[in-house]
Design a protein around this motif. Structure first.
Motif, PDB file in Angstrom:
ATOM      1  N   LYS A  23     -12.270   9.852  16.504  1.00 23.80           N
ATOM      2  CA  LYS A  23     -12.496   8.719  15.610  1.00 23.80           C
ATOM      3  C   LYS A  23     -13.820   8.956  14.895  1.00 23.80           C
ATOM      4  CE  LYS A  23     -12.733   3.664  15.677  1.00 23.80           C
ATOM      5  NZ  LYS A  23     -12.695   2.470  16.545  1.00 23.80           N
ATOM      6  N   ILE A  24     -13.832   8.707  13.585  1.00 21.81           N
ATOM      7  CA  ILE A  24     -15.028   8.951  12.772  1.00 21.81           C
ATOM      8  C   ILE A  24     -15.297   7.776  11.845  1.00 21.81           C
ATOM      9  CG2 ILE A  24     -14.917  11.475  12.805  1.00 21.81           C
ATOM     10  CD1 ILE A  24     -13.438  11.267  10.048  1.00 21.81           C
ATOM     11  N   ASN A  25     -16.512   7.696  11.372  1.00 15.24           N
ATOM     12  CA  ASN A  25     -16.853   6.759  10.304  1.00 15.24           C
ATOM     13  C   ASN A  25     -16.482   7.419   8.984  1.00 15.24           C
ATOM     14  OD1 ASN A  25     -18.038   4.619  11.844  1.00 15.24           O
ATOM     15  ND2 ASN A  25     -19.801   5.959  12.184  1.00 15.24           N
ATOM     16  N   ILE A  26     -15.970   6.617   8.071  1.00 17.01           N
ATOM     17  CA  ILE A  26     -15.526   7.155   6.778  1.00 17.01           C
ATOM     18  C   ILE A  26     -15.953   6.249   5.622  1.00 17.01           C
ATOM     19  CG2 ILE A  26     -13.498   8.369   7.669  1.00 17.01           C
ATOM     20  CD1 ILE A  26     -11.849   5.892   6.528  1.00 17.01           C
ATOM     21  N   GLU A  27     -15.825   6.839   4.446  1.00 22.59           N
ATOM     22  CA  GLU A  27     -15.882   6.103   3.195  1.00 22.59           C
ATOM     23  C   GLU A  27     -14.577   6.438   2.493  1.00 22.59           C
ATOM     24  OE1 GLU A  27     -18.500   7.245  -0.287  1.00 22.59           O
ATOM     25  OE2 GLU A  27     -19.527   5.478   0.510  1.00 22.59           O
ATOM     26  N   TYR A  28     -13.923   5.442   1.896  1.00 18.18           N
ATOM     27  CA  TYR A  28     -12.656   5.695   1.232  1.00 18.18           C
ATOM     28  C   TYR A  28     -12.553   4.928  -0.074  1.00 18.18           C
ATOM     29  CZ  TYR A  28     -11.249   1.234   3.354  1.00 18.18           C
ATOM     30  OH  TYR A  28     -11.176  -0.083   3.735  1.00 18.18           O
ATOM     31  N   ASN A  29     -11.836   5.546  -1.015  1.00 18.06           N
ATOM     32  CA  ASN A  29     -11.610   4.961  -2.339  1.00 18.06           C
ATOM     33  C   ASN A  29     -10.144   5.103  -2.698  1.00 18.06           C
ATOM     34  OD1 ASN A  29     -14.348   4.388  -3.334  1.00 18.06           O
ATOM     35  ND2 ASN A  29     -14.598   6.606  -3.216  1.00 18.06           N
ATOM     36  N   ARG A  30      -9.573   4.083  -3.250  1.00 16.80           N
ATOM     37  CA  ARG A  30      -8.209   4.178  -3.781  1.00 16.80           C
ATOM     38  C   ARG A  30      -8.283   4.894  -5.121  1.00 16.80           C
ATOM     39  NH1 ARG A  30      -4.735  -0.145  -6.433  1.00 16.80           N
ATOM     40  NH2 ARG A  30      -2.684   0.810  -6.364  1.00 16.80           N
ATOM     41  N   VAL A  31      -7.372   5.835  -5.345  1.00 13.62           N
ATOM     42  CA  VAL A  31      -7.355   6.561  -6.616  1.00 13.62           C
ATOM     43  C   VAL A  31      -6.061   6.356  -7.354  1.00 13.62           C
ATOM     44  CG1 VAL A  31      -9.017   8.336  -5.999  1.00 13.62           C
ATOM     45  CG2 VAL A  31      -6.626   8.693  -5.466  1.00 13.62           C
ATOM     46  N   ALA A  57       0.816  -1.224   0.000  1.00 11.18           N
ATOM     47  CA  ALA A  57       0.000   0.000   0.000  1.00 11.18           C
ATOM     48  C   ALA A  57       0.849   1.273   0.000  1.00 11.18           C
ATOM     49  CB  ALA A  57      -0.930   0.015   1.215  1.00 11.18           C
ATOM     50  N   CYS A  58       2.138   1.155   0.250  1.00 10.21           N
ATOM     51  CA  CYS A  58       3.007   2.338   0.288  1.00 10.21           C
ATOM     52  C   CYS A  58       2.876   3.158  -0.994  1.00 10.21           C
ATOM     53  CB  CYS A  58       4.468   1.935   0.473  1.00 10.21           C
ATOM     54  SG  CYS A  58       4.861   1.369   2.129  1.00 10.21           S
ATOM     55  N   GLY A  59       2.608   4.450  -0.830  1.00  4.32           N
ATOM     56  CA  GLY A  59       2.485   5.350  -1.970  1.00  4.32           C
ATOM     57  C   GLY A  59       1.098   5.404  -2.579  1.00  4.32           C
ATOM     58  N   ASP A  60       0.224   4.454  -2.227  1.00  5.55           N
ATOM     59  CA  ASP A  60      -1.149   4.495  -2.751  1.00  5.55           C
ATOM     60  C   ASP A  60      -1.844   5.742  -2.224  1.00  5.55           C
ATOM     61  OD1 ASP A  60      -0.803   2.098  -4.041  1.00  5.55           O
ATOM     62  OD2 ASP A  60      -2.027   0.925  -2.647  1.00  5.55           O
ATOM     63  N   ARG A  61      -2.756   6.259  -3.020  1.00  2.00           N
ATOM     64  CA  ARG A  61      -3.528   7.439  -2.618  1.00  2.00           C
ATOM     65  C   ARG A  61      -4.982   7.031  -2.430  1.00  2.00           C
ATOM     66  NH1 ARG A  61      -0.446  11.906  -2.910  1.00  2.00           N
ATOM     67  NH2 ARG A  61       1.411  11.786  -4.189  1.00  2.00           N
ATOM     68  N   TYR A  62      -5.581   7.619  -1.402  1.00  3.06           N
ATOM     69  CA  TYR A  62      -6.976   7.352  -1.083  1.00  3.06           C
ATOM     70  C   TYR A  62      -7.721   8.657  -0.887  1.00  3.06           C
ATOM     71  CZ  TYR A  62      -6.057   2.409  -0.337  1.00  3.06           C
ATOM     72  OH  TYR A  62      -5.732   1.085  -0.539  1.00  3.06           O
ATOM     73  N   VAL A  63      -8.941   8.696  -1.412  1.00  2.49           N
ATOM     74  CA  VAL A  63      -9.843   9.801  -1.120  1.00  2.49           C
ATOM     75  C   VAL A  63     -10.668   9.336   0.070  1.00  2.49           C
ATOM     76  CG1 VAL A  63     -11.785  11.192  -1.929  1.00  2.49           C
ATOM     77  CG2 VAL A  63      -9.928  10.593  -3.500  1.00  2.49           C
ATOM     78  N   VAL A  64     -10.674  10.160   1.119  1.00  2.00           N
ATOM     79  CA  VAL A  64     -11.352   9.803   2.358  1.00  2.00           C
ATOM     80  C   VAL A  64     -12.407  10.867   2.659  1.00  2.00           C
ATOM     81  CG1 VAL A  64     -11.055   9.283   4.811  1.00  2.00           C
ATOM     82  CG2 VAL A  64      -9.203   8.775   3.196  1.00  2.00           C
TER      83      VAL A  64
END
Length: 134
Positions: A126-134, A67-74
């Motif tokens: 701490k929060i609930n989230i939705e995340y996507n890898r971009v 996962a190193c370097g991967d980007r996520y929209v959170v």
């Protein structure tokens, strides 16, 4: 091409396009916490600073360091407790994975303090989230 095959090909194409249009909008759900500076050293980049819009991945998607370097929209989707009932700012943030969330990590992703503050009230913790890898 026979009419029946044309209809099947058209239906498959439309279904494929619908899937492509829906998939990016649908994210995985989880929770986010945050950590504070200093942000180096990190498991991915050692002593190289990678900015402040960064995060540590939990074992959910660390994959042995892949996962190193991967980007996520959170994006914050809500509170996990009654302390701050409406923590979300309504914004999303794109973060780069630079580290592994330590053992006992309380979230799916551990955002930098700055990234967390962009999407939610830090008092929430701490929060609930939705995340996507971009």
């Amino acid at each position: 091409m026979p009419k029946e095959i044309s209809v099947v090909v058209l239906a498959a194409t439309v279904a494929g396009l619908a899937t492509m249009m829906v998939s990016p909008a649908m994210g995985a759900s989880g929770t986010a916490t945050f950590y504070t500076p200093p942000y180096t050293p990190s498991a991915c980049f050692g002593n190289t600073a990678e900015g402040t819009m960064i995060a540590a991945a939990s074992e959910v998607f660390w994959d042995g360091g892949a996962a190193c370097g991967d980007r996520y929209v959170v994006r914050c989707t809500g509170a996990t407790n009654q302390g701050v009932p409406h923590p979300c700012t309504g914004r999303s943030v794109t973060v780069k994975i630079v580290d592994l969330c330590p053992a006992g990590c309380r979230g799916t992703i551990d955002l930098s303090q700055e990234a967390f503050a962009a999407i939610a009230d830090p008092d929430a913790g701490k929060i609930n989230i939705e995340y996507n890898r971009v």
